[in-house]
Design an enzyme around this catalytic site. Structure first.
Site, PDB file in Angstrom:
ATOM      1  N   GLU A 191       0.807  -1.213   0.000  1.00  0.00           N
ATOM      2  CA  GLU A 191       0.000   0.000   0.000  1.00  0.00           C
ATOM      3  C   GLU A 191       0.849   1.277   0.000  1.00  0.00           C
ATOM      4  O   GLU A 191       0.558   2.206  -0.740  1.00  0.00           O
ATOM      5  CB  GLU A 191      -0.936  -0.010   1.203  1.00  0.00           C
ATOM      6  N   ASP A 192       1.872   1.321   0.821  1.00  0.00           N
ATOM      7  CA  ASP A 192       2.603   2.579   0.998  1.00  0.00           C
ATOM      8  C   ASP A 192       3.862   2.709   0.151  1.00  0.00           C
ATOM      9  O   ASP A 192       4.411   3.791   0.007  1.00  0.00           O
ATOM     10  CB  ASP A 192       2.977   2.771   2.481  1.00  0.00           C
TER      11      ASP A 192
END
Ligand code: MN
Length: 566
Positions: free
Chosen positions: A78-79
């Site tokens: 996600e990041d």
């Protein structure tokens, strides 16, 4: 934040697992450190500190190397934009699958106005498919809650509420009492700031006073137990958690004097027999308060919690709570499901537990998992047992706004549409699942985001009956189809024609052109110069019968037409 401190924690519980597990953790550590390089938390700390603490918590819960590695990698998709395929190549399918599961859970957002909290909780379990994903999410949330003060105030309340409403109850159900309590306590100041301040100002003194009191009676307890032949493994004072104290105070008009378990004395012993021995010894010393003796060993709480509780009129006649349990029970109470299965369960536990949990389906899963652990005591099988389809008969999907819709397995976008609103179902012309157009008989999966495409004035198709799963949808489709077309009516026409070649063909053509099916055709009086033809047809609405009659009358050779509705 060294790899060694993490590996030490891992080795404490997996001394025999040698190099493979440790290597996996080492590689994940290096990968995550690199992936999050330069990223900062809102606290100003390196982002890596967050994934490191998450992994460390998982190691403390005695989870396996794949879980710890996934803890380190849990924010990398996600990041950091790392692809799942990359993780799979680097760390294998198992670890990549866990990270993927945690990433999927990230898209679920709690909304205060959403009344469907129970479905959201279930959905988290349904999407996870592997309890390790839930454990990673809980470890992640625990660290996020510990650092919540650095988050902008607008976000704090939402995250605290989500923690309180969703994640603490999940931990509780998995028997992770202490995690649930910790999450609630961390959320409390953000959800009820005034109540929290009041409690802090008013409780401290009582806590200190209770603590001094219990210190004073501890030697009396020890001496008495020694005489009874029991040497406790440990005695400590458990201060009641703030949030559960708050909930209790609300029931007692905020009167602290009514709370006898503000601090309880906790006695840990080796065996179940000793638990009862200690209970008896304490009751010999001080009279118990009626109705306050709880035998959660014979009848565990729904989440599996086991302990003996009693409140006695202690020194100076002060009501004081004692909690007595074995070391295993204590471990279970602290770490719940994650840790408990590493111990051999006592045989009678399962039987006793069944009484208490008979009506709670969710608890049955936890129970079932424990039984699997008993049947497959090896480590690999234990992990297999964690891969559980909690809701094999339900799917949980989301509206584009994030509302959870709970449907039976095999449900389609049409079922979804009717569950949202009858009008949406009736006007449904298509559906998008996760932003891709799908056919209306598409089978929805837990976690899908479903969007229904509608068109004004559209009506449901009878064909949908073939694939819809919910009775709700079936009923509404039927109702709507019938409203549009009242029950098909039959009419019987009696047509007198002059003998003309092609007259019958012309008559039948009228029906065909008007898409009316014929269910009977007879010709009488063949020899008569004006034979009579009888046609039975499904004309539908009554008005159509008249319309068709007028058309037939215009055919060359037709002398007379009449009809009756049959
Ligand atoms: Mn995270």
């Amino acid at each position: 934040m060294t790899i060694d401190s993490l590996l030490n924690e891992y080795r404490r519980h997996f001394p025999a697992n040698g190099d493979d597990g440790q290597n996996l953790i080492r590689r994940a550590f290096a990968f995550a450190k690199n992936a999050h390089k330069g990223q900062k938390r809102q606290s100003g700390d390196e982002y890596f500190s967050h994934v490191f603490e998450t992994a460390k918590q998982l190691a403390r819960w005695r989870l396996d190397a794949a879980s710890i590695a996934a803890g380190l990698l849990h924010d990398s998709i996600e990041d950091c934009g790392v692809a799942r395929e990359t993780l799979e190549k680097e760390f294998g399918e198992e670890t990549a699958g866990l990270v993927d599961g945690v990433t999927k859970l990230g898209s679920l957002k709690y909304r205060e106005e959403d009344a469907n909290i129970e479905s959201l909780r279930k959905m988290i379990l349904a999407i996870s498919k592997d309890l390790r994903v839930v454990f990673i999410k809980l470890a992640d949330r625990l660290h996020n809650m510990k650092t919540l003060s650095f988050v902008p105030p607008a976000k704090q309340r939402r995250i605290a509420l989500e923690t309180n409403e969703i994640y603490a109850p999940i931990a509780e159900r998995l028997g992770m009492q202490s995690v649930a309590g910790e999450l609630e306590d961390l959320a409390f100041p953000y959800i009820h700031p005034e109540a929290y301040r009041w409690l802090k100002d008013n409780v401290r003194e009582s806590y200190d006073e209770r603590q001094r009191y219990l210190k004073k009676i501890e030697p009396i307890v020890r001496e008495h137990l020694r005489k009874a032949g029991v040497v406790p493994l440990s005695i400590d004072y458990r201060a009641k958690r703030f949030f559960s104290l708050y909930k209790k105070l609300l029931r007692y008009d905020m009167n602290l004097d009514q709370i006898y378990d503000l601090i309880a004395m906790r006695i840990i012993v080796s065996t179940i027999d000793e638990c009862y021995l200690v209970l008896g010894a304490i009751h010999q010393l001080w009279p118990p308060m009626p109705g306050k003796i709880k035998d959660y060993i014979a009848l565990p709480k729904p989440n599996g919690y086991q302990s003996l509780h009693t409140t006695v009129f202690c020194v100076d006649n002060r009501p004081t709570e004692f909690q007595i349990r074995t070391h295993d029970m204590h471990e279970h109470a602290e770490n719940g499901t994650a840790a408990h299965w590493f111990y051999e369960s006592k045989k009678h536990d399962a039987k006793a537990a069944q009484h208490a949990i008979a009506d709670s389906k969710e608890v049955l899963w936890v129970q079932q998992l424990k039984e699997w652990q008993n049947q497959f005591p090896g480590s690999q099988e234990f992990i297999e047992a964690l891969k559980v389809d909690f809701f094999s008969d339900r799917v949980f999907v989301l509206t584009p706004k994030g509302k959870v819709i709970d449907l039976p397995t095999g449900a389609t976008p049409v079922d979804f549409a009717y569950k949202v609103h009858t009008d949406v179902g009736d006007a449904c012309v298509g559906a998008k699942v996760n932003n891709k157009i799908v056919p209306l008989d598409f089978q929805l999966q837990s976690g899908d985001v479903v969007q229904i495409l509608t068109q004004k004035g559209k009506h449901p198709s009878e064909d949908w009956m073939r694939f819809v799963k919910t009775n709700e949808a079936k009923k509404k489709i039927k109702a709507s189809v019938h409203k549009k077309e009242p029950r098909a009516r039959k009419a019987e026409y009696r047509i007198v024609v002059a003998k003309r070649i092609g007259a019958v063909k012309d008559i039948l053509a009228i029906f065909a052109r008007n898409k009316i099916s014929i269910s009977g055709l007879r010709t009488t009086d063949e020899k008569s110069p004006f034979p009579t033809i009888k046609v039975a047809a499904d004309i539908g609405a009554k008005e159509r019968a008249e319309e068709i009659m007028l058309k037939i009358r215009k055919i060359d050779g037709v002398r007379e037409v009449g009809y009756k509705i049959i």
